[in-house]
Each structure stands twice: as structure tokens, then as C-alpha cells.
Design an enzyme around this catalytic site. Structure first.
Site, mmCIF file in Angstrom:
data_model
loop_
_atom_site.group_PDB
_atom_site.id
_atom_site.type_symbol
_atom_site.label_atom_id
_atom_site.label_comp_id
_atom_site.label_asym_id
_atom_site.label_seq_id
_atom_site.Cartn_x
_atom_site.Cartn_y
_atom_site.Cartn_z
ATOM 1 N N SER A 1 0.852 -1.187 0.000
ATOM 2 C CA SER A 1 0.000 0.000 0.000
ATOM 3 C C SER A 1 0.885 1.233 0.000
ATOM 4 C CB SER A 1 -0.870 0.005 1.263
ATOM 5 O OG SER A 1 -1.544 1.232 1.400
ATOM 6 N N TYR B 1 -1.621 -0.679 10.301
ATOM 7 C CA TYR B 1 -1.695 -1.093 8.902
ATOM 8 C C TYR B 1 -0.484 -0.563 8.128
ATOM 9 C CZ TYR B 1 -3.463 -1.411 4.106
ATOM 10 O OH TYR B 1 -3.610 -1.671 2.761
#
Length: 145
Positions: free
Chosen positions: A32, A45
Site C-alpha cells: 500500500s 496497517y
């Protein structure tokens, strides 16, 4: 997100014997852009994706001599049910407008699964046969900000 802890490590270990015997082997991990630009309330995350990026870099060095290519695709905000939930959680936690993500993308829109899939297909195919150790941002220019 918590259920996916170490999935990339376990999957890589499971397929390595077959990859070592293959004449054409490629690993494409999905990370990501959050690994490069952390944001609250998703520090966990962001840290996990940064770890996946480093794991992939280490694999590149370890597996390259065996002819196994390792690359990473790092999407930005993509229109998926999980992405919608994450954007809502961010909006709820921070009070930011729900469309803050789309506004932060220079191309002016959120990504689609197809946008990401095209890059994965390149890296997994013969067209990307001299690409290894790459981490390609697929975020509409969001990280450039």
C-alpha cells in the site's frame, strides 16, 4: 486486516519449492502507499505494509540468484468494499470529509481493482522478466503529494 498477519510469509514459504523448480517464477506482493505515508488511525496497517515492503526487498536479494523475481505493487485508495470501510473508519475517526481521499489524488479519482490488476499482470508476466525489486505505486499520483 488483522487476520492477514504473516500471510505473505506463509504463502511464500509454501510455494518456494515449486518456484525453485520453475523456469519462470515471479512473486508479486500487494502492499500500500500507506507504507510510505502513514496516517492515523491506521498506524498498525501502515507499519505492516512497510514490513511487507522490506520483506519483499530481502526476498529479491535472496531469490534473485535462483531466477525468482520479487516485486511489490503499492495501491492507493481503491474502490473495494474493504477500502470503502477503511475510508469510512478514517472519516469517522478524524472528522474528515468522506471524499478527502479522492480529493488528494492528482488524477482526481479513486482507483479501481482493474487499475491495480494491470500492473500485477505486467510484473507476473514475461513482459516484466527483467523487473525485480521494484515497488510500483499505483495511486493516481497521491504519494507525490
Amino acid at each position: 486486516m488483522l487476520g492477514s498477519r504473516f500471510t505473505a510469509v506463509r504463502l511464500t514459504n509454501a510455494v518456494l519449492p515449486a518456484l525453485r523448480e520453475s523456469k519462470f517464477a515471479a512473486i508479486v506482493n500487494i502492499s500500500s502507499n500507506a507504507a510510505k505515508m502513514p496516517f492515523d488511525p491506521f498506524a498498525h496497517y501502515c507499519a505492516a505494509k512497510a514490513a511487507l515492503d522490506m520483506y519483499s526487498r530481502a526476498l529479491t536479494l535472496d531469490l534473485g540468484a535462483k531466477g525468482i523475481r520479487v516485486n511489490v505493487v503499492s495501491p492507493g485508495p481503491v474502490l473495494t468494499p474493504e477500502g470503502d470501510e477503511a475510508r469510512k473508519a478514517f472519516s469517522d475517526a478524524t472528522g474528515a470529509a468522506p471524499d478527502v481521499f479522492a480529493q488528494s489524488v492528482p488524477l482526481g479519482r479513486l482507483g479501481t481493482p482493474g487499475d491495480v490488476a494491470e500492473v500485477v499482470a505486467l510484473l507476473a508476466s514475461n513482459r516484466g522478466n527483467w523487473m525485480t525489486g521494484a515497488n510500483i505505486l499505483v495511486d493516481g499520483g497521491m504519494t507525490a503529494r
